[in-house]
Design a protein around this motif. Structure first.
Motif, short mmCIF file in Angstrom:
data_model
loop_
_atom_site.label_atom_id
_atom_site.label_comp_id
_atom_site.label_asym_id
_atom_site.label_seq_id
_atom_site.Cartn_x
_atom_site.Cartn_y
_atom_site.Cartn_z
N ILE A 1 0.84 -1.20 0.00
CA ILE A 1 0.00 0.00 0.00
C ILE A 1 0.88 1.25 0.00
O ILE A 1 0.60 2.22 -0.72
CB ILE A 1 -0.98 -0.03 1.19
N LEU A 2 1.97 1.23 0.74
CA LEU A 2 2.90 2.35 0.77
C LEU A 2 3.51 2.57 -0.62
O LEU A 2 3.65 3.71 -1.08
CB LEU A 2 3.98 2.13 1.82
N LYS A 3 3.86 1.49 -1.30
CA LYS A 3 4.39 1.60 -2.68
C LYS A 3 3.36 2.28 -3.59
O LYS A 3 3.72 3.13 -4.40
CB LYS A 3 4.74 0.23 -3.24
N ARG B 1 1.02 4.37 -2.74
CA ARG B 1 0.96 5.80 -2.38
C ARG B 1 2.16 6.56 -2.92
O ARG B 1 2.02 7.65 -3.46
CB ARG B 1 0.87 5.96 -0.87
N GLU B 2 3.34 5.99 -2.74
CA GLU B 2 4.57 6.65 -3.20
C GLU B 2 4.57 6.85 -4.71
O GLU B 2 5.10 7.85 -5.21
CB GLU B 2 5.79 5.83 -2.80
N LYS B 3 3.99 5.92 -5.44
CA LYS B 3 3.96 6.00 -6.90
C LYS B 3 2.73 6.75 -7.42
O LYS B 3 2.62 7.00 -8.61
CB LYS B 3 3.98 4.60 -7.52
N GLY B 4 1.80 7.09 -6.54
CA GLY B 4 0.59 7.79 -6.95
C GLY B 4 -0.35 6.94 -7.78
O GLY B 4 -1.03 7.44 -8.67
N ALA C 1 -6.71 1.55 3.52
CA ALA C 1 -6.28 2.11 2.23
C ALA C 1 -7.48 2.51 1.39
O ALA C 1 -7.49 3.56 0.75
CB ALA C 1 -5.42 1.09 1.47
N GLN C 2 -8.50 1.68 1.41
CA GLN C 2 -9.71 1.98 0.63
C GLN C 2 -10.36 3.26 1.14
O GLN C 2 -10.83 4.08 0.36
CB GLN C 2 -10.70 0.82 0.67
N GLN C 3 -10.38 3.45 2.44
CA GLN C 3 -10.95 4.68 3.00
C GLN C 3 -10.16 5.91 2.57
O GLN C 3 -10.70 7.00 2.51
CB GLN C 3 -11.01 4.57 4.52
N ALA C 4 -8.88 5.71 2.26
CA ALA C 4 -8.02 6.81 1.80
C ALA C 4 -8.06 6.96 0.28
O ALA C 4 -7.31 7.74 -0.28
CB ALA C 4 -6.59 6.58 2.28
N GLY C 5 -8.91 6.17 -0.39
CA GLY C 5 -9.08 6.31 -1.83
C GLY C 5 -8.24 5.38 -2.69
O GLY C 5 -8.20 5.51 -3.91
#
Length: 133
Positions: free
Chosen positions: A56-58, A60-63, A92-96
């Motif tokens: 999930i962090l990957k 986010r980092e990659k957009g 993660a789903q709650q964050a889109g």
């Protein structure tokens, strides 16, 4: 559809197993975003929350808004109670961001690329409509 495997960032901080550029020409792939990442875990046991959180962090980092976790034996926790790895995906789903899980059993049941496209579409719809992963 174009793919790139084993992408490593310039600082060697993370690796992406498969990056996918979806041209959205196949019927079922029109629902799948134009860019998504795939993480492959061929582990003997279910993938744990720490590994799911790292994926999930990957994303986010990659957009990137969609990640496909190919987990040979699924992920830890209980989907209905949102425990362990399922809790990370729900957050993660709650964050889109969307993370869908595909197991080895799922892959073995497929006979062609169209069935894979349909499986991805169904999992995305389940994720959006029912909060399932």
């Amino acid at each position: 559809m174009l793919t790139r495997t084993n992408g490593i960032d310039p600082f060697r901080g993370s690796e992406i197993d498969i990056s996918v550029a979806n041209a959205q020409t196949a019927m079922w792939m029109k629902v799948v975003p134009s860019l998504f990442l795939v993480e492959c875990k061929n582990w003997d046991s279910p993938v744990d929350a720490k590994a799911v959180a790292a994926f999930i962090l990957k994303l986010r980092e990659k957009g990137v808004g969609l990640g496909v976790m190919v987990a040979a034996n699924g992920i830890t926790g209980d989907q209905s109670d949102l425990t362990a790895a399922y809790m990370k995906i729900n957050m993660a789903q709650q964050a889109g961001q969307r993370v869908i899980v595909v197991t080895l059993e799922d892959l073995r049941s497929l006979e062609n690329a169209e069935q894979l496209s349909k499986l991805l579409c169904e999992r995305i719809l389940e994720c959006v409509a029912a909060g399932r992963f």
